[in-house]
Design a protein around this motif. Structure first.
Motif, PDB file in Angstrom:
ATOM      1  N   ILE A 254       5.168   1.341  11.802  1.00 44.20           N
ATOM      2  CA  ILE A 254       4.538   1.656  10.536  1.00 44.20           C
ATOM      3  C   ILE A 254       4.499   2.907  10.428  1.00 44.20           C
ATOM      4  CG2 ILE A 254       2.549   1.378   9.231  1.00 44.20           C
ATOM      5  CD1 ILE A 254       4.288  -0.922   8.691  1.00 44.20           C
ATOM      6  N   ILE A 255       3.672   3.478  11.462  1.00 43.73           N
ATOM      7  CA  ILE A 255       3.585   5.199  11.518  1.00 43.73           C
ATOM      8  C   ILE A 255       4.917   6.002  11.272  1.00 43.73           C
ATOM      9  CG2 ILE A 255       2.873   6.750  13.210  1.00 43.73           C
ATOM     10  CD1 ILE A 255       0.883   4.704  14.477  1.00 43.73           C
ATOM     11  N   ARG A 256       5.770   5.425  12.148  1.00 44.95           N
ATOM     12  CA  ARG A 256       7.147   6.048  11.758  1.00 44.95           C
ATOM     13  C   ARG A 256       7.519   5.983  10.205  1.00 44.95           C
ATOM     14  NH1 ARG A 256       8.512   3.714  17.128  1.00 44.95           N
ATOM     15  NH2 ARG A 256       8.553   5.297  18.683  1.00 44.95           N
TER      16      ARG A 256
ATOM     17  N   ALA B 285       0.725  -1.274   0.072  1.00 45.90           N
ATOM     18  CA  ALA B 285       0.025  -0.065   0.044  1.00 45.90           C
ATOM     19  C   ALA B 285       0.931   1.043  -0.041  1.00 45.90           C
ATOM     20  CB  ALA B 285      -1.049  -0.005   1.231  1.00 45.90           C
ATOM     21  N   LEU B 286       1.878   1.059   0.744  1.00 41.95           N
ATOM     22  CA  LEU B 286       2.749   2.445   0.899  1.00 41.95           C
ATOM     23  C   LEU B 286       3.376   2.795  -0.382  1.00 41.95           C
ATOM     24  CD1 LEU B 286       4.658   2.023   4.362  1.00 41.95           C
ATOM     25  CD2 LEU B 286       2.554   3.767   3.807  1.00 41.95           C
ATOM     26  N   ASN B 287       3.880   1.534  -1.236  1.00 37.34           N
ATOM     27  CA  ASN B 287       4.534   1.680  -2.279  1.00 37.34           C
ATOM     28  C   ASN B 287       3.519   2.282  -3.667  1.00 37.34           C
ATOM     29  OD1 ASN B 287       6.889   0.657  -1.433  1.00 37.34           O
ATOM     30  ND2 ASN B 287       6.271  -1.540  -2.174  1.00 37.34           N
ATOM     31  N   GLN B 288       2.182   2.008  -3.385  1.00 42.20           N
ATOM     32  CA  GLN B 288       1.244   2.294  -4.375  1.00 42.20           C
ATOM     33  C   GLN B 288       1.004   3.905  -3.993  1.00 42.20           C
ATOM     34  OE1 GLN B 288      -2.248  -0.240  -5.126  1.00 42.20           O
ATOM     35  NE2 GLN B 288      -1.330  -1.736  -3.734  1.00 42.20           N
ATOM     36  N   ILE B 289       0.887   4.202  -2.887  1.00 38.28           N
ATOM     37  CA  ILE B 289       0.634   5.566  -2.423  1.00 38.28           C
ATOM     38  C   ILE B 289       1.796   6.590  -3.141  1.00 38.28           C
ATOM     39  CG2 ILE B 289       0.721   7.391  -0.595  1.00 38.28           C
ATOM     40  CD1 ILE B 289      -0.477   5.227   1.013  1.00 38.28           C
ATOM     41  N   LEU B 290       3.036   6.221  -2.961  1.00 39.90           N
ATOM     42  CA  LEU B 290       4.403   6.655  -3.401  1.00 39.90           C
ATOM     43  C   LEU B 290       4.259   6.823  -4.746  1.00 39.90           C
ATOM     44  CD1 LEU B 290       7.332   8.033  -2.745  1.00 39.90           C
ATOM     45  CD2 LEU B 290       8.018   5.770  -2.770  1.00 39.90           C
TER      46      LEU B 290
ATOM     47  N   LEU C  29      -2.430  15.242  -0.395  1.00 43.56           N
ATOM     48  CA  LEU C  29      -2.580  13.730  -0.111  1.00 43.56           C
ATOM     49  C   LEU C  29      -3.441  13.412   1.274  1.00 43.56           C
ATOM     50  CD1 LEU C  29      -1.737  10.587  -0.377  1.00 43.56           C
ATOM     51  CD2 LEU C  29       0.329  11.038   1.030  1.00 43.56           C
ATOM     52  N   VAL C  30      -4.413  12.668   1.001  1.00 47.44           N
ATOM     53  CA  VAL C  30      -5.164  12.191   2.103  1.00 47.44           C
ATOM     54  C   VAL C  30      -4.952  10.815   2.372  1.00 47.44           C
ATOM     55  CG1 VAL C  30      -7.523  11.855   3.099  1.00 47.44           C
ATOM     56  CG2 VAL C  30      -6.731  14.014   2.004  1.00 47.44           C
ATOM     57  N   ILE C  31      -4.930  10.391   3.587  1.00 47.58           N
ATOM     58  CA  ILE C  31      -4.966   8.868   3.898  1.00 47.58           C
ATOM     59  C   ILE C  31      -6.073   8.787   4.867  1.00 47.58           C
ATOM     60  CG2 ILE C  31      -3.782   6.822   5.201  1.00 47.58           C
ATOM     61  CD1 ILE C  31      -1.132   7.951   4.024  1.00 47.58           C
ATOM     62  N   ASP C  32      -7.077   7.910   4.473  1.00 45.52           N
ATOM     63  CA  ASP C  32      -8.609   7.869   5.179  1.00 45.52           C
ATOM     64  C   ASP C  32      -8.692   6.439   5.445  1.00 45.52           C
ATOM     65  OD1 ASP C  32     -11.018   7.932   6.314  1.00 45.52           O
ATOM     66  OD2 ASP C  32     -11.749   9.050   4.185  1.00 45.52           O
ATOM     67  N   SER C  33      -8.279   5.597   6.368  1.00 43.97           N
ATOM     68  CA  SER C  33      -7.896   6.384   7.589  1.00 43.97           C
ATOM     69  C   SER C  33      -6.631   5.421   8.099  1.00 43.97           C
ATOM     70  CB  SER C  33      -8.928   6.254   8.900  1.00 43.97           C
ATOM     71  OG  SER C  33      -9.331   4.981   9.067  1.00 43.97           O
TER      72      SER C  33
END
Length: 218
Positions: A133-135, A96-101, A112-116
């Motif tokens: 993961i938050i860091r 998911a992080l790779n897709q966002i990037l 950018l919005v991350i919900d949630s």
């Protein structure tokens, strides 16, 4: 993009900052965050990415049309991307992080919005892994240089924001609450707990949700 909110924070969110948007169910967190993306592209010409973990992309698009925000024309022009992601296992989070990037960099998105983040971390049982993961997410957001809203859900039974770490790493915290007044009417209020680089309001502000979106009393 919400005039009353902009007045309360000296014109808008600090550029490239991370805004933690916390609140109870039904307080309009998604609506406020969607307005941030919609106004970004329609008023300021800034491309935006909205990441849906809590609901499907189609549900989000349909819901926002009720408030006069039609995202599909801007999606067709590659000015807005709405990612439909679901987290079932720990391995999905890195994907998911790779897709966002990839979405942010390919569009050169400024918003950018991350919900949630609550839904994003739902598959993780370990509090330590959630913090890791938050860091990691925070470092990613610093790298891509977007102004980002991260939504976190607060159950009715708690006053704690997220897992206790988000509020410390976020540049800004906006709290959206709902309650019943003495006459038994449902009311909503907004509080800005912190916002770096701004002399923001220190008061609680009532707000309403109508067909034109969120209206804040200033």
């Amino acid at each position: 993009g919400i005039p009353e909110l902009d007045r309360l924070i000296e014109g808008g969110f600090p550029q490239n900052s991370m805004v933690l948007l916390a609140g109870n169910p039904g307080t309009g967190k998604t609506l406020l965050a969607a307005t941030f993306i919609y106004k970004g592209v329609t008023k300021y010409g800034e491309a935006g990415v909205y990441v849906c973990f809590a609901e499907t992309r189609n549900m989000f698009i349909q819901s926002m049309r009720r408030f006069g925000m039609d995202f599909e024309p801007f999606m067709a022009k590659n000015l807005v991307s709405i990612l439909d992601l679901s987290i079932g296992m720990e391995i999905d989070i890195q994907s998911a992080l790779n897709q966002i990037l990839e979405a942010v960099t390919s569009m050169r998105a400024r918003r950018l919005v991350i919900d949630s983040i609550t839904a994003m971390l739902v598959g993780l049982e370990s509090r330590l892994k959630k913090r890791d993961i938050i860091r990691l997410l925070y470092r990613l957001l610093r790298k891509i240089e977007c102004t980002t809203i991260v939504i976190t859900d607060m159950p009715w039974s708690t006053r704690v924001i997220g897992d206790g770490i988000e509020e410390f790493i976020a540049d800004s915290i906006i709290l959206m609450e709902s309650y019943y007044n003495d006459e038994g009417f449902l009311k909503r209020r907004l509080r800005i707990l912190k916002m770096r680089e701004t002399n923001h309001t220190k008061k609680s502000h009532e707000y309403t949700i109508g067909k034109n979106g969120i209206k804040i009393e200033v």
